[in-house]
Structures are given as C-alpha cells and as structure tokens.
Write a protein that holds these residues in place. Structure first.
Motif, mmCIF file in Angstrom:
data_model
loop_
_atom_site.group_PDB
_atom_site.id
_atom_site.type_symbol
_atom_site.label_atom_id
_atom_site.label_comp_id
_atom_site.label_asym_id
_atom_site.label_seq_id
_atom_site.Cartn_x
_atom_site.Cartn_y
_atom_site.Cartn_z
ATOM 1 N N ARG B 64 75.167 -6.153 -56.730
ATOM 2 C CA ARG B 64 75.677 -6.967 -55.618
ATOM 3 C C ARG B 64 74.904 -8.284 -55.489
ATOM 4 O O ARG B 64 75.415 -9.255 -54.950
ATOM 5 C CB ARG B 64 75.556 -6.180 -54.311
ATOM 6 N N MET B 66 73.868 -10.111 -57.821
ATOM 7 C CA MET B 66 73.985 -11.006 -58.971
ATOM 8 C C MET B 66 74.354 -12.447 -58.612
ATOM 9 O O MET B 66 73.742 -13.382 -59.116
ATOM 10 C CB MET B 66 74.964 -10.426 -59.998
ATOM 11 N N PRO B 67 75.350 -12.644 -57.774
ATOM 12 C CA PRO B 67 75.629 -14.038 -57.389
ATOM 13 C C PRO B 67 74.402 -14.708 -56.781
ATOM 14 O O PRO B 67 74.103 -15.865 -57.092
ATOM 15 C CB PRO B 67 76.750 -13.917 -56.360
ATOM 16 N N ALA B 68 73.666 -13.961 -55.974
ATOM 17 C CA ALA B 68 72.474 -14.542 -55.360
ATOM 18 C C ALA B 68 71.452 -14.910 -56.428
ATOM 19 O O ALA B 68 70.856 -15.987 -56.385
ATOM 20 C CB ALA B 68 71.870 -13.552 -54.357
ATOM 21 N N SER B 70 72.080 -15.633 -59.467
ATOM 22 C CA SER B 70 72.646 -16.770 -60.167
ATOM 23 C C SER B 70 72.336 -18.070 -59.435
ATOM 24 O O SER B 70 71.844 -19.042 -60.018
ATOM 25 C CB SER B 70 74.146 -16.545 -60.241
ATOM 26 N N PHE B 71 72.643 -18.064 -58.142
ATOM 27 C CA PHE B 71 72.480 -19.315 -57.402
ATOM 28 C C PHE B 71 71.011 -19.616 -57.135
ATOM 29 O O PHE B 71 70.632 -20.784 -57.018
ATOM 30 C CB PHE B 71 73.307 -19.296 -56.126
ATOM 31 N N LEU B 74 70.057 -21.461 -60.117
ATOM 32 C CA LEU B 74 70.551 -22.835 -60.045
ATOM 33 C C LEU B 74 69.647 -23.673 -59.143
ATOM 34 O O LEU B 74 69.288 -24.807 -59.466
ATOM 35 C CB LEU B 74 71.984 -22.834 -59.511
ATOM 36 N N LEU B 123 70.380 -17.916 -63.864
ATOM 37 C CA LEU B 123 71.759 -18.266 -63.578
ATOM 38 C C LEU B 123 72.701 -17.616 -64.582
ATOM 39 O O LEU B 123 73.693 -16.981 -64.208
ATOM 40 C CB LEU B 123 71.921 -19.784 -63.624
ATOM 41 N N GLY B 126 72.817 -13.875 -64.200
ATOM 42 C CA GLY B 126 73.624 -13.534 -63.019
ATOM 43 C C GLY B 126 75.095 -13.710 -63.292
ATOM 44 O O GLY B 126 75.928 -12.898 -62.883
ATOM 45 N N PHE B 127 75.421 -14.761 -64.007
ATOM 46 C CA PHE B 127 76.821 -15.021 -64.296
ATOM 47 C C PHE B 127 77.412 -13.934 -65.172
ATOM 48 O O PHE B 127 78.453 -13.348 -64.851
ATOM 49 C CB PHE B 127 76.971 -16.370 -64.998
ATOM 50 N N ALA B 128 76.720 -13.665 -66.284
ATOM 51 C CA ALA B 128 77.280 -12.712 -67.246
ATOM 52 C C ALA B 128 77.445 -11.345 -66.593
ATOM 53 O O ALA B 128 78.530 -10.746 -66.645
ATOM 54 C CB ALA B 128 76.377 -12.629 -68.473
ATOM 55 N N ALA B 131 80.079 -11.479 -63.754
ATOM 56 C CA ALA B 131 81.466 -11.553 -64.212
ATOM 57 C C ALA B 131 81.931 -10.192 -64.708
ATOM 58 O O ALA B 131 83.034 -9.742 -64.391
ATOM 59 C CB ALA B 131 81.584 -12.597 -65.320
ATOM 60 N N LEU B 134 82.579 -7.986 -61.827
ATOM 61 C CA LEU B 134 83.829 -8.309 -61.130
ATOM 62 C C LEU B 134 85.030 -7.769 -61.897
ATOM 63 O O LEU B 134 85.962 -7.206 -61.307
ATOM 64 C CB LEU B 134 83.965 -9.825 -60.969
#
Lengths: 460, 148, 123, 793
Positions: B64, B66-68, B70-71, B74, B123, B126-128, B131, B134
């Motif tokens: 959950r 992962m987006p965090a 990722s960002f 960034l 980043l 997190g993206f890989a 995704a 998802l």
C-alpha cells in the motif's frame, strides 16, 4: 530566479500526488501553489523583458556539457501564458468541484513540464519536459472516466505518442549532424550541415509539432478529443498544451533551423492555407460549441503556420501574437462553453468576437498582425493571395462562431440551471482580459516583437 | 505452487535486494545505476507474487505504501536538484563540488549524486511494484481471486 | 553499416506502424513498442562511434563509444516504458467500459454519439 | 478638453446606465437620456469653443495613437448621434416597457437595451472623432457589435436572430475589407494617422485599391446596392432601434467614412465614378421598392437605402457643392427619417397594425401625430418651408454642375422620394378609417413633435444647419466654395427642377395603378434573384458543404494514425525531391568485427516482421520481446553496456506487465480477436501500404541523417573528459546523474506521472468521499452531468 517557477510547481506536485484532490482544500492548495509558480514566472518575465535573457547551466558545468536553462522573451511569453491558462482551468475545476483525486497533482505536473520546456535551452531536455507535459495530459484527457473521455484519451495518447517518437528521432538526428544538444549550438551547426539531411530532420520535427497544434492534415485526432474531454481539460489542451506546438514550430523553425524554414516556406504557406480553410469550413456545420472550437483550433493553427511562412520579424511577431491571442480565446471559450448563465453568455460572446477578430478584443490585433504580414511580401500576387485567404478564413470564422453562439446562447437561453457564480465570474474575468488586451494592446504587441527579436531568423 | 518454489522465492528476495543495492552503489564506477537496481529489486518482489499470490504477497509486503515510496523518491531527487539553489548555486550542483575531495566509505564515494540515484531507485521501485500491484488488484476484482 | 542501421530502423518503424493500424488495441500498443524500439536504435546509431564502453579507466588508444547517446537512449527507454505501461492500463480501462479491445467498435460508438448529437441539434 | 468631454460622456454612458440599472429599469432609462443630452451639450459646447484635438500614445510598438479631433465633420455626426439619441431614448423610455409587456418579458430586460443604445451612441461619437486609422476601425466594429445585439434584441424570435446574424455577417465581414484598406494605407505611407496620410497620399493603383476597399466597407454599412439587403431585415429590431440605426448611427457611419476619407477618394476619378453608379442604383432601386412595400418600416427601410444613395451620388460628383450638399442631406434626412420611424412605431403601438393596407384615416384619432409626422414627411419629400427643400436644392445644384443627365436623374429620384413619402403618410393618416387607435402616451408623440419642429425650423432658418454642413465639407474639401442655401423666388434651374419634381411626383402618385404591377414585379424579381437570395443560398450551401465535408472526416483510430503517417511520408518525399541527393547518401562499410552486431540487427528485424503475422496475442508478445532482447544484444556489442542492461530489464518487466494486462481480458475475447473475421482485403493492403510508406520515410530520414558526417566533434568528448571531476568512472552514469541530471529528473517525473495515471485507471473506482458524500453525489455529480448536457448533448 530562473529556477524558482520550475522548483515551485515541481516540488508542490509531489505532495499533492499523495493527497486526495477531491477535497476542496487540496484543490485550493494546488491553486495557491500554481499561483505562486505563476507569480514567480511573471517576475522572471518582467526581468527578462527589462534586462534581457537570463541563463544558467545546471550543475554549474560549462555550457553544452550541462543542461542550459535559458529564459528569453519568447520562452517566458509562452510560459506565462500557459501557466496562466492552467491556473485558470484549475481554479475553474476547483470551483465546480473536482471529481478525481489526481487532478490537482496532474495539473501541477503539467505545469512543470510546460515551465521546463519553455525555459530550457537544450533540445533533449526539451524532449524530456515535453514528455512530462504529454504524459500528464494523457492522464488528464481521461478525466471524467466515462467512455467518451476514455476514448478521447486513447485517441489523444496514441496519435501524440507517434508524434513524440518522431520528435525524439528528430532530436537524435540533430545531435548526429551537429554534435551537440544545446539549442544555440544546434542553431550554429545545423546551418553548416548538409541541407539534404537537415531538411528531412526538420520535416519530421515539423510533423511532430504539427500534430500537437492540430495542423491539417495531422489534425484528425483533435476534434473528438477537444469535443469529448471535460471542459476544463479541453481548455487546458487547447489553451496550454497546444502552445507546445506553436512554440516548438517557432523555436525549432525560426530559431534553430531558419534556413530550412525559409526553404520550406512555400510548403508552409500551402499547408497553412489548407488548414485555415479546412478547419473553418468544417466548423460551420458542427453540432456543439466545443466541436466548433476544435475545428476553429485547426483553422487557427493554419494562421500561425502562414505567419511563419511569411517570415521575417513581422511574420514571426505575428505568429507569436496570434498564438498568444488564440490560446487566450480558446481558454475563455472552452470554459464558457461548459457553463450557463448570462455572464457566461457575455464571456462566450467576447471570445467569439475575438476569434472573428472584431475589436475591441485581443483577437483583433492578432488578425491585424496577420493582415500586416500578408501585405508585407514584395510579390503582389502572393500578397493578394494571402490577404484573400485571411479574408475568407476570417469570414468563415464569423459564420461558425456566431451560428453556434446564437444556437447555444440565444435559442436556448434560460434552458437548464445557471452555473455557480464563482466559475462564471472567473470566466468573465478571463474574457475581461481579452477585452483589456483589445483596448490596450501595447503589452501584447511589445512582447511579441521582442520575442520575435530573439529568434535567429527574426532579427531585422 | 510447490513448497520448493516458495522456499526459493523467499530465499531469492534478500539476494535480489542485495544485488540491487550493489548495482545502485556501484553505478558510478561500473555498469548500472539506480534505475537498473530498482528494476532488479522489483523482480524480487514480483517473484513473491508468482510464488505466493497477490493476497499473500500483499499481506507480507508493504504494498500500500508503494506510491508513497515512489513519491518520496521523487521528492528526494527534487531536493537534491533544487537544494543547491538555496545556497545560491546552480540546480543540481553536487557537493562535494567537481574536483574536490570526497569522503570515502570503503570504496564507496559519498556524494550527493548518490542521494539522487537513491531517489531514482525508490521511485522506480515504487513504480514497478505499485504497477504490478494495481494490475494484480484489478485481476482480483475481475475474477474474484488468483495469482497473476 | 550505415544503410543497415537505417534499414533496420525503418523495418522496426514500418512494422510498428503497420501494427498500429490493426483493429485490436493490443496490437496498437505492440506497434507503439516497436516504434519506440526503432527510435532507441536510431538514437544509438546516431552516435555511431563503435568502441569500448565509456567507463574509466579508459582504454588507451582505442575508440570509446559515444556516452551521450547512451544516456539519451536510457532516458528515452525509461520514458517510453512508463508511457507504455500507462497506455496498457488505458487500453484495459477502455475495454472495461466498452467491453471491447476492438478499434472498429470504438469508432462505431463514436458514430453513435455523433448521431445522437445530430438528433439533439435538430430538436 | 473640448474633445475629451463629449467623448468621455458618450463612451461613459453605457457603464453609467448599467450602474443605474442596479436600481431598476426606469433609472437606467433616465440615466441614458441624461447622458445622451449631456454628450449632446458637450458637443455643442465643443463646437462653440472651436473644436480641438487630443493626441495620446496608445500602442507605440505599432505607432498607434489615440488621436481625436472635433472637426466640422465630427461635430455634425456627433450632434446627430447624441441629439437624435436623446429623442430616441426619450421615446424608448415609454416604448420599451410596452414592448416588453407585449412579449411577456421582465421589465429589467430594458436595461440592456438602454445600455446598448448608448454604447451605439458612444461608438458613433468615437468613430467620428477618431483620426487614427485603427482607432476608426475599432469604433466602426463597435457600432457593428452594438447593432448586432440591438437587432437581435428579441432573441426568442427566429426572425430577429436571423436578421441579427445577417447584419453582423454582412457588415462585420465587409468591415474586414475596410481593415485591409487601412492596413494597406499604413503599409504605403508608414503611418496610421489619417491627416498625415492625406498629406502624403499620391494617386496610384495601390492607393486606389486601398481607398476602394475602404469605400467598399463604407458602402455596405450604408446599405448600398448590392449589399443593401441586410437593412430591411434589420427591421426585426424594436422600432426605436430602427429609427436610430437609419438616421444617426450605423448607416450614417458609412457615408461619414466616405466623407472622412474623401481626400483619398478624390485622388481617383475612377473610384468616384464607381461610387456614382452605386449611388444612382441604390437611389432608383430603393425608391422603387419603397413604393411597392406595404409594411410601414419596410417602406422606410428602402427609403433609407435610396436616401443614402443620394448622399453617395452627391459625394461622388466630386464638387464642393456636392460635398456640402451631402453633409446637409444627412442632417435633413436624419431629422425626418427618425421622426417617421418613431411615427411608425407609435402607430403600430396604438393600433396594433404595421401594414398600410390595414391602416388609414388615422388623423382623426392622432391629429398631433399626423401633423408632426406630416412635417417630417414633407421634409423628406423636400417640400418648401422644410429643411428638406434645401437638401434638394443643393442636390440639384451639384447635379447641374456635372451636367443635365445627372440633373434629370436627380429629378427622377427626388420625385420618387416624394411619391413614396406620400404613399407612406397618406396611407396611414388619410382615407377611410382603418384600424382601431387608442390614445398614444405623451412620450410616444413628443419626440416626434420635437423632430418635426426641427424640420420646420430648419426650413425657415437654414443657417445653423448650413454652417454645420459647410464646416463638415471643409474637412473633405480644403478649397471649399461656400454654398448658401436660401429661397430664391426666381426661375433658376434648381427651382425649375424642384417644380418638375413636384409635377413628376404628382404624376407618379396619380398613375399608381398603371405602374404598380410593373414595380411589384421588379421587386419580386429582385427578391428572387437578388443579393439577399445569394446570401441565403450561400449560407445554406456553406452549411451543406460543410456538413458534407464533416461526413468525410476520419472517424476511427486507424485512419487517424494513417493520416499522420501518409502525409509525413509525402512531406519527406517532397523534401527528398527538393534537395540535391547526389553524394548525400553513404552505404558505410561492414567489417568482420561487426558481424555480431549485424546478426543482432537482423534478428531484431526478423522479430519485428514476425510480430505482424500472429493472430494470438501471446505469440505477438513473444515476438516483441525477441526484438527487445536482440536490440539489447546490439547495444552491448556497440559498447553500450548500460543501455543493454536497462534494455534487458525493461524488456522483461514490460513483457510481464503486458502479460498481466492481457490476463485481465477474458480468454473468449482474445480468442475472438484471434479467429475473428479477417479484415477486408482492400483494408489489409491499405494497411500494408501505409506501413511500407512509414518504413520508407523512416528509412529516408534515418539514412540521410546517418550519412551525414557530424559537423563538429561531439560534445560527448567533454563529458568523457570531465567525468573524473564528477567523481565518477562510468561516463554514462555521470551524464545521467550529474551532467544531465535534469533529464533524469524529468524522466523519473514521467514515471511518477505514469504511476499516478495507472492508479487512476486501474485502482478501485473512486467513490465520493465519505465526508462530503452528499455534496459529491447530488450537486457535484449533477453539475458534472449538467456541464455535459449543457454542451448540447
């Protein structure tokens, strides 16, 4: 100072990506951040116009080794314009209620991409920022997430990806023939390279930007996308994103590859004429305001191309002026088309008069600049042909804008409930800007002349 | 799924992560960088999916977030980019400055470019993973439940 | 070598374009992947100075391959990867709302919408 | 100050009225009247104070200046615009509430009306004072905008909308001709300042063209043949608008402009002759049609066309008598015509009838109105003891200067005028009583009485009007011969012509049954084949062809892609054809050490070709990844290990993602795709053709580029040199993280955005948030739907 506008929007986009944009305060936070970016950009623009270009090399390396960021009159003009449009669209959507959590962050990312690409002095870096802007707009195009929007997003994404790859190949090819990625270096070395290859490279770069502004015959993606996306998104696409195309044509054509631009001027004039007439003719019989605006955008892209084809300081200034005015018009019109109420009707009318080039509106000066450009060439036959074309295009603009205006705002007056007062005032304020520039055009005229002055091909 | 695959998967997770870290820190001296490292690390996580299925993997790993992640990556990279501006330098001006002495940690040079690469790593990782999560989540919704 | 690179780039690009014209969206995505590959190959070819990897210590007296195109290619690969992933999920969403990966169907739906607009306009 | 005051009052009127409108419709009406009266007074004061000029920088980049001057011409038209404006506004203050009541519209709608009328007035005042070409154009179009909204004031009626659109299209588009002419003048003489241009202008084809374009715009605005048809249509506007439009604004603007640029027109005899023809045609044609009309306002509308025809004729005679006469004519006409329009409005208001055939004998119920409008009609018909007598006197004088044929035509025109004026007035007020008349409210009669009085006073004391006209003429004609209109009881030619006119008019009136069929047939013919038909047919055809073109528009994704690729191929081909290709292309050598690379490239090519064949998605994906891995090998052989590594990793993860997404599609669907009906052969070959074209242009661009030796040593050399300074060993990594770190920053931002997008697309459907669920479901959703719906879907 050069970095500030970029840093503000970029840094602000990250935390916003994790917040839920549907909350009102998040929306307003994003508006505030974008507003701060806009103000920083405005400050930069003022400095650039007063004291000349500002530049720095990232990482403190020598130029060409590192990436040069360069704010000149042309770049900041488009940057201020585009960020302004984004700000208006974001405020509009926040006033109306945001539907998706990612929207504010996406708009800020889009602002990042646009700021970067207007301020960079490096061709490949331009491509990277270009992709930031494009990727965010691919996602934005699907805003609303119903079949209509998703289909629009798909069409938009696929066709524009094709354009992006063409553009990327163009950059790589330019690197091959010039040995550098710095725009100034490219401008120097492309002029001595063999014309055959540079012309072909220029062609695919032209196609890439032609797709972006929706030039005939590369425009076929545009009508369904502008028609089917959300009003605020359509305003962003036509008012801010299309600026990439106009800017790209001007920067890569008139600044980096002026020799090729002059060589291809007949082709540009023909394509521009086709675009003007085709878009305007199509726009006459369309069914909705947004569709008329889409075809109008195609027509207006043709005008920019014609101004570029005319060339010289007057032609380039006209191209820049028209691009700026057109972006303002389209923003007002797309936003107004999504609302109802009498203030909105007035805003739409102002936009329509501006598109038709009727004073006192900014559009009048755009049109007058084009006519001046059309009169300028020494060849009388060419002059007559250009003026006749501009006349016919303008006449058709009268027909399509006011047919749709009367149908949507006179016939159906009072139908449907009135939209929120906030959005209506916002749209009217934008329309007021269009009128203000019509009454006091000096800023626009001075800016466009100065911006044309920084171009390699635009020096008198 | 046999027991063997699960064991192997579990064993492979740390080793891929270690490989990833090696690729990350060695990047400056040899082939590889934050990006490749992140993709390699993502493969390790992907393996868990294959071995245990989405549900179990999701329970075992902090997906959950992962987006965090990722960002955060960034943001880290952005701070490295724009941090020097606060000190009046050009963006991305790395410290120690070019040519200046660097503090070594073993053979590892401590350098802000490394922090930048760490941002890239976070980043992309997190993206890989995000995704894949998802897509797996969508699959679950699509057909009830099941591995990829 | 020059003509060979150009030829292979052209083949990748042409087949990608051909796939993009196919009916189903899966093939459209495949076409875009091929076209991206073509462009990346072209970028690498644009710095066609074959040699050793540009890693210190540099070999004496031997040519070194152009590191700048490699950096450009890497950036381009990553960007196209991200966008392809995005496009894939967009295709999926179009499918879940339309129950189709068929482009023909997609345009049919558009025609339907436009007919609807026409009816409303007449009214 | 003398210039500024009338200008500010006139231009400031519209905002003042809108502000007053906050209090209600009545205060707005009064505000408009007061502002118009003040502007009128200020103009008179300015004239008394001897005119003046204002010159401020506007847009220095283009050399634009805000130059206004209160010269003779400006005073005349500004007085008309403001003075008649007062009368019309006084009338409207009573008329409009009635009008709105009939239509069941709220009284507040009137505010917009008053604001538009004063905006119209302000635009006129600005126009007549402006001395800068672009400034003239700005006000010119402002009158078009105001008239557009006024004509379309009853916008719920289709007729009004069509009339407004017609007026806008005809006058707005023709105004562009004017704009072109103005810009051409600027290009010729290097300035936008009209006085300077007048000084510098010399005869020549370009000058003639410029002046001709301006004149064309002016003639359309003055509703001259063949662009006259918009004016009768514009009668769809409320009556006060018509009165104003015809007498003091809009239509008058056209002849004003001709007066303004008269020094330029004079340089070209050819242009003057052209104007003469147009004026004569309008005069005769308008008069004949006016004689055949039955609807009150239609008679007056055609009369206006004819009357401005006179003015154009007088101007184009090229004599100073003609120019002064034209100015005088405008005054006389404005007073009489506005009175007659208002009469038509009052009569229609009290009887409910707007046709002569249903009216008659109204003098019994409306004696004051009959008398006042009788005087105005006499003025238009040029009977003695009215101001109109002198307008014809000047007209005859000017015509005589050019020769007898012109005098004869002038007489015919004057006689026709008298005839239709009689037709109009007698039709309403004389004969057997037809139509029930109520008592008209005072404000619907008083302005007419006032205007009638002015017409009569002008017939006795002609000097003020003559002075105005002479001052106006002086602007056009520096070497003006004074003209002194007066009653001369002798047998001079003008008087004889006047007598001839009365006789001829009496004959025409008496012989009405004999010529009526012919005239009506002519009118019908004009309607059937006339320019209005062209306009309508043109608009219909334009819409039809546009619809046909729209049907041709590409509708599916594949064609949208093809329409990008094919034109690109064509453009590249043209580029190849246009540049010398000799020696531009090199084949390049292949050595043994290249063999692995060649092999990798060939494998990639084969993989790509294979990818076009399979019908099963899985095979497709395998083919794709084989392409990717082959390319990675090529990169490795080319000394790019970083790229090779990343390419392998990406290829792997992309393949997995692809498979993952594919797994989301139901198997049946994919199977359907696999065995579905084969595409039509023609389509298939088209795709192959487009693919080949795309490949061809890629080949051309690629080969041309790679054949070209780099113009200089690549900047990469410096990157290699500086890498140790960046504390790195791998140059590629140093470039990515340091030299060009901004690119990497952008690249990962793209990735982050992609993640955001994937989350939005694949994540759980977003539900409205719990905290503001109510808002989101009811009003937010609704407003979203609403937006869509309102866009017309």
């Amino acid at each position: 100072m050069l970095v500030l506008p970029l840093a503000i929007v970029w840094l602000a986009a990250v935390p916003l990506a994790l917040l839920d944009g549907r909350r009102r305060w998040v929306g307003w936070l994003a508006v505030a951040a974008l507003g701060a970016g806009f103000l920083a950009m405005l400050r930069l623009a003022v400095a650039v116009f007063a004291r000349g270009p500002v530049e720095l090399v990232a990482g403190g390396w020598p130029a060409e080794v590192g990436i040069t960021l360069r704010a000149d009159a042309l770049g900041v003009t488009f940057a201020v314009l585009s960020i302004g449009v984004l700000l208006a669209a974001l405020a509009y959507e926040t006033l109306g209620g945001v539907h998706e959590r990612a929207l504010p962050a996406l708009v800020l990312f889009l602002a990042t991409g646009l700021t970067g690409l207007f301020l960079t002095g490096d061709a490949f870096n331009f491509y990277v920022f270009f992709e930031i802007a494009m990727t965010s707009s691919f996602v934005l195009a699907g805003y609303g997430r119903r079949t209509r929007e998703l289909r629009a997003a798909l069409i938009f994404t696929v066709v524009n990806l094709l354009g992006s790859t063409l553009f990327l190949s163009g950059i790589a090819a330019l690197y091959h023939v010039t040995g550098t990625l710095d725009m100034r270096g490219i401008a120097t070395w492309a002029g001595v390279a063999d014309q055959n290859s540079v012309l072909l490279i220029a062609t695919i770069i032209f196609v890439a930007f032609g797709i972006k502004v929706g030039l005939f015959p590369f425009h076929f993606w545009l009508p369904p996308v502008y028609r089917d996306t959300w009003p605020a998104v359509a305003a962003i696409l036509s008012g801010a994103l299309a600026n990439i195309g106009s800017y790209g044509l001007i920067r890569f054509g008139a600044d980096l590859l002026p020799r090729e631009l002059r060589f291809a001027a007949p082709a540009l004039l023909i394509l521009g004429a086709a675009s003007v007439l085709y878009g305007a003719l199509q726009a006459v019989a369309v069914r909705t305001a947004s569709e008329a605006l889409a075809y109008s955008a195609i027509s207006n892209a043709g005008y920019i191309l014609i101004a570029l084809g005319i060339g010289g300081p007057a032609g380039y200034a006209a191209a820049i002026l028209f691009a700026v005015v057109n972006s303002l018009n389209k923003t007002v019109l797309f936003l107004a088309a999504g609302l109802r109420g009498w203030l909105v009707s007035a805003a739409f009318a102002i936009g329509a008069f501006s598109v038709a080039g009727v004073p006192p509106s900014a559009g009048f000066f755009g049109k007058a600049a084009l006519f001046r450009g059309g009169i300028a060439p020494d060849d009388p036959a060419l002059s007559v042909a250009l003026v006749a074309l501009l006349f016919v295009g303008g006449a058709l603009a009268f027909v399509y804008m006011f047919q749709i205006y009367q149908r949507d705002f006179w016939e159906r007056e009072g139908a449907g409930q009135t939209s929120g007062i906030g959005s209506r005032i916002l749209v009217l304020g934008l329309a007021g800007l269009v009128v203000a520039f019509g009454v006091w055009p000096e800023p626009l005229l001075a800016v466009s002349q100065q911006a044309a002055g920084v171009l390699n091909g635009g020096r008198p | 799924m046999t027991v063997l695959t699960r064991v192997i998967a579990r064993l492979l997770l740390p080793s891929t992560l270690i490989t990833a870290i090696a690729v990350l820190v060695k990047g400056y001296g040899d082939v590889g960088d934050g990006f490749s490292a992140a993709v390699i690390a993502a493969f390790g996580v992907l393996l868990q999916y294959v071995a245990f299925g989405h549900r179990a993997a999701a329970r075992a790993l902090p997906l959950r977030a992962m987006p965090a992640v990722s960002f955060a990556g960034l943001l880290l990279a952005l701070l490295v980019t724009f941090g020097p501006v606060l000190r009046g330098q050009a963006p991305l001006a790395h410290s120690p400055a070019p040519g200046a002495d660097v503090i070594y940690l073993g053979t590892l040079e401590l350098h802000t470019a490394l922090v930048f690469d760490l941002g890239v790593f976070l980043l992309v990782f997190g993206f890989a993973v995000g995704a894949i999560d998802l897509i797996a989540g969508a699959t679950d919704r699509e057909r009830g439940q099941g591995p990829l | 070598m020059i003509v060979l690179f150009a030829l292979v780039v052209a083949i990748l690009f042409g087949t990608g374009a051909y796939l993009m014209l196919k009916r189903d969206l899966i093939r459209v995505v495949a076409g875009i992947i091929l076209i991206s590959n073509a462009v990346i190959l072209f970028i690498i070819a644009a710095g066609l100075t074959r040699g050793r990897a540009p890693i210190y210590p540099l070999p004496e007296g031997e040519p070194i391959s152009d590191p700048l195109v490699q950096a450009m290619a890497l950036t381009a690969i990553v960007i196209s990867f991200g966008i392809t992933a995005l496009l894939l999920s967009l295709v999926y969403r179009v499918y879940t709302t339309r129950e189709t990966v068929d482009k023909e169907d997609l345009s049919l739906a558009e025609a339907e919408d436009e007919r609807q607009l026409e009816v409303e306009r007449r009214a | 100050m003398t210039v500024l005051l009338p200008l500010l009052l006139a231009l400031g009127a519209a905002p003042v009225v809108l502000v007053a409108g906050v209090l209600g419709a009545r205060p707005a009406a009064w505000a408009s009247i007061v502002m118009a009266a003040l502007a009128c007074g200020a103009t008179l004061w300015g004239r008394w104070a001897g005119g003046g000029a204002l010159d401020v920088a506007w847009a220095p980049s283009w050399g634009l200046r805000l130059t206004f001057a209160l010269d003779g011409l400006a005073v005349l038209y500004a007085l008309l615009a403001t003075g008649i404006g007062v009368a019309v506004l006084l009338y409207s203050a009573r008329y409009l509430p009635l009008h709105l009541e009939h239509q069941g519209r709220p009284a507040r709608d009137a505010i917009r009306f008053y604001a538009l009328i004063v905006l119209f007035m302000g635009a006129m005042v600005g126009l007549v004072m402006a001395q800068d070409l672009l400034l003239i154009f700005v006000f010119w179009d402002l009158t078009a905008i105001a008239s557009y909204y006024l004509i379309g004031y009853d916008r719920h009626k289709a007729e009004s909308r069509a009339a407004a659109l017609m007026a806008l299209l005809v006058t707005g588009i023709s105004a562009v001709l004017l704009l072109i002419g103005l810009l051409l003048l600027q290009a010729l003489y290097g300035t936008f300042a009209l006085p300077a241009i007048v000084e510098r202008a010399t005869p020549g084809p370009a000058q003639t063209l410029a002046a001709g374009l301006i004149a064309a715009g002016a003639l359309v605005k003055s509703a001259q043949v063949p662009a006259h048809f918009w004016l009768p249509r514009a009668m769809a506007a409320p009556t006060p608008v018509s009165a104003y439009l015809h007498s003091a604004a809009m239509v008058a603007a056209g002849v004003f402009l001709l007066g303004r640029i008269y020094p330029l027109l004079r340089l070209s005899p050819f242009l003057l002759d052209l104007l003469l023809v147009v004026g004569l045609l309008s005069m005769i044609f308008g008069s004949v049609l006016a004689l055949t009309r039955d609807v009150l306002k239609q008679i007056l509308a055609y009369s206006t066309i004819a009357q401005y025809g006179y003015v154009v004729v007088m101007l184009s005679l090229g004599t100073s008598a003609g120019v002064v006469g034209a100015a005088f004519y405008v005054i006389a006409h404005a007073l009489a015509k506005s009175a007659l329009f208002l009469t038509a409005g009052t009569v229609t208001e009290v009887t409910g009838e707007d046709r002569l055939s249903r009216l008659g004998g109204q003098w019994r119920g409306l004696p004051v109105l009959a008398a006042a409008s009788g005087v105005a009609a006499a003025g238009l018909g040029a009977l003695p003891l009215t101001i109109g007598f002198f307008k014809d006197e000047l007209f005859f004088k000017a015509a005589l200067e050019r020769g007898w044929p012109f005098a004869a035509l002038a007489t015919l025109g004057a006689a026709l005028t008298l005839a239709y004026v009689w037709h109009f007035w007698s039709g309403i007020f004389l004969g057997p009583l037809r139509g029930e008349a109520g008592r008209p409210p005072l404000p619907l009669v008083a302005p007419i009485v006032a205007l009638g009085l002015l017409v009569a006073v002008g017939g006795v004391a002609v000097a003020p009007a003559a002075d105005l006209a002479e001052a106006a003429g002086r602007v056009a004609f520096a070497d003006l011969q004074p003209v002194e209109p007066a009653y001369h009881l002798d047998a001079r030619p003008e008087n004889l012509l006047a007598l001839a006119t009365y006789a001829l008019a009496a004959t025409i009136i008496a012989a009405r049954p004999r010529w009526f069929r012919l005239a009506a047939a002519t009118a019908r013919l004009g309607e059937r084949v006339g320019p209005e038909r062209w306009y309508a047919a043109g608009l219909v055809r334009l819409n039809r062809s546009s619809r046909a073109l729209l049907a041709l528009e590409v509708r599916d994704l594949r064609s949208r892609i093809a329409t990008v690729l094919v034109p690109t191929a064509v453009l590249v081909a043209i580029g190849l054809w246009a540049t010398p290709t000799e020696g531009a292309f090199r084949v390049g050598r292949i050595t043994v050490t290249d063999l692995p690379t060649v092999l990798g490239l060939l494998l990639a090519a084969v993989g790509a070709l294979v990818a076009t064949v399979p019908r099963r998605p899985l095979t497709l994906i395998l083919a794709l990844s084989s392409v990717g891995y082959s390319l990675a090998a090529v990169f490795a052989f080319l000394g790019a290990p970083d790229v090779a590594l990343v390419a392998v990793l990406i290829e792997t993860i992309l393949t997995l993602l692809f498979l993952g997404v594919l797994a989301l599609f139901p198997a049946e669907l994919l199977k359907d795709q696999a065995v579905g009906p084969a595409p039509r052969p023609s389509l298939r070959w088209r795709n192959v053709g487009v693919g080949l074209g795309a490949g061809a242009f890629a080949f051309a661009v690629g080969w041309a580029t790679l054949s070209q030796p780099a113009a200089q040593e690549s900047v990469a050399v410096q990157h290699i040199r500086l890498t140790p300074a960046a504390h790195a060993k791998d140059v590629v990594t140093a470039i990515l993280a340091d030299f060009r770190g901004l690119d990497t920053m952008g690249e990962i931002t793209v990735i982050a955005i992609a993640l955001l997008g994937i989350a939005a697309l694949l994540g759980r459907r977003e539900r409205p948030m719990a905290s503001d669920e109510r808002r989101a479901t009811s009003d937010e959703r609704a407003s979203g739907e609403e937006k869509r719906r309102r866009e017309g879907r």
